[in-house]
Design an enzyme around this catalytic site. Structure first.
Site, PDB file in Angstrom:
ATOM      1  N   GLU A 136      42.406  74.966  67.358  1.00  0.00           N
ATOM      2  CA  GLU A 136      42.795  74.921  68.767  1.00  0.00           C
ATOM      3  C   GLU A 136      44.209  75.481  68.910  1.00  0.00           C
ATOM      4  O   GLU A 136      44.910  75.201  69.873  1.00  0.00           O
ATOM      5  CB  GLU A 136      42.640  73.527  69.368  1.00  0.00           C
ATOM      6  CG  GLU A 136      43.173  72.394  68.548  1.00  0.00           C
ATOM      7  CD  GLU A 136      42.791  71.035  69.119  1.00  0.00           C
ATOM      8  OE1 GLU A 136      43.056  70.787  70.305  1.00  0.00           O
ATOM      9  OE2 GLU A 136      42.251  70.217  68.353  1.00  0.00           O
ATOM     10  N   CYS A 156      39.554  68.951  68.622  1.00  0.00           N
ATOM     11  CA  CYS A 156      39.532  68.593  67.194  1.00  0.00           C
ATOM     12  C   CYS A 156      38.129  68.503  66.605  1.00  0.00           C
ATOM     13  O   CYS A 156      37.973  68.490  65.384  1.00  0.00           O
ATOM     14  CB  CYS A 156      40.251  67.259  66.972  1.00  0.00           C
ATOM     15  SG  CYS A 156      41.907  67.256  67.647  1.00  0.00           S
ATOM     16  N   HIS A 177      38.212  60.727  62.890  1.00  0.00           N
ATOM     17  CA  HIS A 177      39.262  61.627  63.359  1.00  0.00           C
ATOM     18  C   HIS A 177      40.550  60.814  63.517  1.00  0.00           C
ATOM     19  O   HIS A 177      40.544  59.752  64.130  1.00  0.00           O
ATOM     20  CB  HIS A 177      38.857  62.254  64.700  1.00  0.00           C
ATOM     21  CG  HIS A 177      39.963  62.993  65.363  1.00  0.00           C
ATOM     22  ND1 HIS A 177      40.651  63.992  64.726  1.00  0.00           N
ATOM     23  CD2 HIS A 177      40.523  62.869  66.593  1.00  0.00           C
ATOM     24  CE1 HIS A 177      41.586  64.463  65.532  1.00  0.00           C
ATOM     25  NE2 HIS A 177      41.530  63.801  66.681  1.00  0.00           N
TER      26      HIS A 177
END
Ligand code: COA
Length: 445
Positions: A83, A120, A244
């Protein structure tokens, strides 16, 4: 069809280190414990002057290919998840392939290359793409290279500045993998949210508090969706749950919710009932607020129980070991958590062959995904080959003034010319701009 999954992994951490408690917090006039205790972070890794998402990704991929004795012909697909892209058309995977072609015999001209974007979670989505490509039988016996690479920088003064980081994770996806097999079953929780975005801008607009809530809500949906195909998940079904990790404190919140979920209607809930009562059920309440208040009280009590704390120490804490020292790597973050867990197992002599991981990925915007992984027989060889501890120890510590400089160096709107803080050796570096303003790279012996 043989099993499909991650055959090998290599990590490249940004070469600079910002100590959050000793350097960043005092400069910001903040209590260091906000970092070490609240967010659960000690340091962030930063890219040196000559590093970027291409060099970090290429360095991780180079290490992986060298170690596995691979040549470009062995790779049929290169997917980069990021990203932090600096080009809206040419994918990062072509830059990385160009770097690798400069050091390996042969080329990647017949490999399918792409770039995945969904905050993500795109690292895990790229694993999915590779998995599907192999399962569909379109790979001609070749493996896929998935590279998650990011410079997670926030605007100076933004609350997100506390959770920055930079690094890359390269993964080889193949049949009959050495590290982990991915489950066919997966669950999704996805909704149109605006918790974190970069509308044609380098640094994110982020509603940090909201992103925490969205993370938890989507993760719960994904777990329920996963259970609808794989059956109920119970605490004893997996040894570790890598999630995550934008910062370890986030995972601490998710873990408590997850534990409540996986112990509902189990002997664990029964055994805790005498001390903290049973879990509140929505159907027992007329009023939603009263239900939520009761859930909050139950969670506060659950957090203090020995059972929960033991499970947290065993299944979650080990997944956070690396993140604490590198910060958020966006697309690479959940893949660092997996490596961190398996490294911990290795250090503690836990035999993971045949054991399961419950993997939770998340991307703002927003989507969560849950799947399971089965650890393979050869996992120890793969984990022993990780050199992440050496890399972290070799990082150059930066002062707050140096942090300000390096942040400016990587700010696309600024032109700052300073010397690198470290001397490159056996790695790819950025060395300027080409005639069409494209970034150029070279390998330093
Ligand atoms: N001792 C112990 N804990 C402390 C503390 C101290 N001295 N000072 C603060 N804390 C705790 C806070 O209570 C809070 O924990 P809690 O959320 O469990 O209550 C935590 O440390 C963070 O403090 P806070 O004041 O909320 O930090 P912040 O305003 O700087 O924001 C983020 C933190 C994560 C929201 C911000 O860094 C951010 O926006 N990050 C980017 C977005 C992101 O990562 N989102 C996650 C989902 S992907």
């Amino acid at each position: 069809m043989n099993s499909v999954g991650i055959d090998a992994v290599a990590i490249h951490a940004g070469k600079l280190r910002l100590d959050l408690a000793e350097t960043f917090a005092p400069a910001k006039g903040e209590d260091p414990e906000k970092y070490t205790k609240g967010l659960g972070l000690h340091a962030s890794s930063f890219p040196d002057v000559e590093e970027d998402i291409v060099t970090m990704g290429a360095n991780a991929a180079h290490k992986l290919m060298t170690r596995k004795g691979l040549e470009p012909d062995d790779i049929g697909r290169i997917d980069v998840a990021t990203e932090s892209a600096f080009d809206n058309s040419k994918p990062v995977s072509t830059y990385i392939a160009g770097c690798l072609e400069a050091v390996f015999e042969g080329d990647f001209h017949h490999a399918n290359k792409g770039e995945r974007k969904f905050a993500c979670i795109s690292g895990t989505q790229s694993l999915d793409d590779a998995y599907n490509w192999i399962r569909a039988g379109r790979n001609r016996g070749r493996a896929a290279l998935v590279i998650a690479t990011d410079t997670a920088l926030y605007a100076r003064g933004d609350a997100g500045e506390a959770t920055q980081g930079a690094g890359a994770v390269a993964m080889l996806i193949a049949e009959d993998p050495d590290l982990v097999e991915l489950s066919l079953e997966q669950g999704f929780g996805s909704a149109d949210e605006t918790d974190f975005l970069k509308p044609n801008q380098q640094f994110p607009s982020v509603d940090g508090k909201r992103s925490v809530q969205v993370y938890l809500a989507r993760m719960r949906e994904a777990l329920e969706d996963y259970e609808s195909v794989a059956g109920d998940v119970r605490a004893e079904d997996f040894v570790y749950a890598p999630f995550h990790t934008p910062f370890p404190g986030m995972v601490r919140k998710a873990a408590l919710l997850a534990y409540r979920h996986v112990t509902r209607d189990t002997e664990i809930e029964d055994s805790l009932a005498a001390r903290i009562g049973r879990q509140p059920r929505a159907e027992a309440f007329d009023d939603e607020d009263a239900f939520f208040e009761s859930v909050r009280e139950y969670m506060d009590a659950l957090k203090e129980t020995e059972q929960y704390q033991e499970w947290y120490e065993q299944a979650i804490e080990p997944t956070l070991d690396i993140a604490r020292h590198v910060g958020n790597w966006y697309t690479g973050s959940v893949h660092i958590a997996r490596a961190s867990a398996l490294r911990n197992a290795r250090e503690n002599g836990i035999d993971m062959a045949g054991e399961s991981l419950l993997v939770g990925s998340y991307g703002s915007g927003a989507q969560a995904e849950i799947h399971a992984e089965t650890v393979r027989e050869n996992w120890t060889e793969e984990i022993d080959a990780l050199d992440i501890d050496d890399q972290l120890a070799a990082r150059r510590d930066i002062s707050f003034e140096e942090y300000e400089e390096i942040h400016d160096v990587h700010n696309h709107d600024k032109e700052i010319d300073i010397d690198a803080f470290t001397t490159p050796s056996e790695e790819f570096i950025r060395d300027g701009l080409g005639p069409m303003d494209e970034r150029t790279y070279r390998y330093v012996e």
